[in-house]
Design a protein around this motif. Structure first.
Motif: not given
Length: 335
Positions: A12, A54, A68-70, A73-74, A77, A111, A130-131
């Motif tokens: 990040d 990541e 859910h967090e990667f 969203p990926a 995206s 993300t 989330g993206a």
């Protein structure tokens, strides 16, 4: 005085390099409408590297961090933002630089990042998607929608009430050679969808003429018989193109006398079709009719209306800043 420390993951933090790059690109796009593809290659490579980094961090964390967090969203995206960017470029909705910028952002911000500055955590709001690249895109669209409203207010305050007040403003004809955008002609609209001013410069350079020279003898240059035997390179129409342009020649009295004859000019007024057939590629999709109508407006009017044609990269840049600080404007407005 204590400086606030930014706390974030390694990927990040490195993603923040996008801010100065996009700042430079947006300013350059406004000034020149030209962005080299070389700008996006390093960012794309960095984005791919950070995506892998990541992904590895999320994989080692396991559970929700991975799914859910990667992964989700990926997938949004890369599986949605990337095709949307390509589709709109393919149908002409985006320029090449705009599409490449969105492709880069899809890699850089797959993300939602988190930046802790003192007691503040940015972005201030979250989104179910989330993206961040998707949030940047929706923010950019909302910013782009406000541009016509801003133009309308600007014109209304100046007392310029016209059908084209939402998409342009008036300028003097002698400013056309150094402006970007599209020539709309008169306040009622004029040249259909508008003549791209880069295409106008290409035409004038091809003929070896200045706009002032054409305005001095429009009937003469409207006659296709006055086209040069050996045209000049048209360039790409950039304002700052460093190109030697041969003189378009002096006005021939005999041709000038015939210029008013409709039969002499009816086949191809201004030599517009001959120009478009002679150059390689197309002049930004310009048709002979659009070129002729634009030239008529440019030589007949002292004041013409142009649409600035703000490149979408500018709303994308603003959307990026809003996304990093606030988050998703659309979600925030709905919740």
């Amino acid at each position: 005085m204590t400086l606030a420390v930014v706390s974030a993951t390694g990927p990040d933090l490195l993603r923040l390099v996008a801010i100065p790059v996009f700042t430079w690109a947006a300013i350059r796009d406004i000034k020149t409408r030209r962005i080299s593809s070389d700008v996006w290659i390093p960012l794309a490579l960095l984005g791919a590297l950070l995506l892998g980094w990541e992904g590895w961090l999320a994989w080692t964390a396991g559970g929700v961090a991975w799914t859910h967090e990667f992964v989700i969203p990926a997938a949004v995206s890369l599986g949605f933002v990337v095709p949307i960017a390509y589709l709109f470029w393919w149908i002409g909705g985006f320029g090449g630089a705009d599409a490449k910028a969105l492709l880069v952002l899809a890699l850089l911000f797959p993300t939602f990042p988190t930046y802790v500055v003192g007691s503040w955590t940015f972005p201030l709001t979250a989104t179910p998607v989330g993206a961040l690249s998707f949030t940047i895109l929706t923010n950019a669209v909302l910013v782009a929608v406000t541009i016509p409203l801003a133009l309308a207010v600007r014109n209304a305050v100046a007392g310029r009430i016209a059908p084209v007040m939402f998409i342009g403003w008036p300028i003097s004809w002698d400013q056309l050679p150094t402006r970007h955008g599209r020539l709309l002609g008169t306040p009622s609209g004029g040249a259909r969808g508008g003549l791209d001013l880069d295409a106008l410069r290409m035409y004038l350079r091809w003929r070896g003429l200045s706009l002032a020279a054409v305005r001095d003898n429009p009937d003469y240059y409207r006659n296709p018989e006055t086209l040069p035997d050996e045209p000049n390179p048209p360039t790409d129409g950039a304002v700052a193109a460093d190109v030697a342009v041969e003189d378009g020649g002096t006005v021939d009295a005999e041709t000038l006398e015939r210029a008013g004859d409709a039969d002499a000019t009816s086949d191809d007024p201004w030599g517009a079709e001959a120009f478009l057939n002679d150059i390689e590629g197309s002049a930004y999709g310009t048709t002979p009719t659009e070129l002729r109508e634009g030239l008529e407006a440019a030589v007949e009017k002292e004041t013409v209306w142009i649409s600035p044609g703000t490149p979408f990269l500018v709303p994308v840049f603003v959307g990026l800043l809003i996304a990093l600080v606030y988050g998703d404007v659309l979600i925030g407005a709905l919740l």
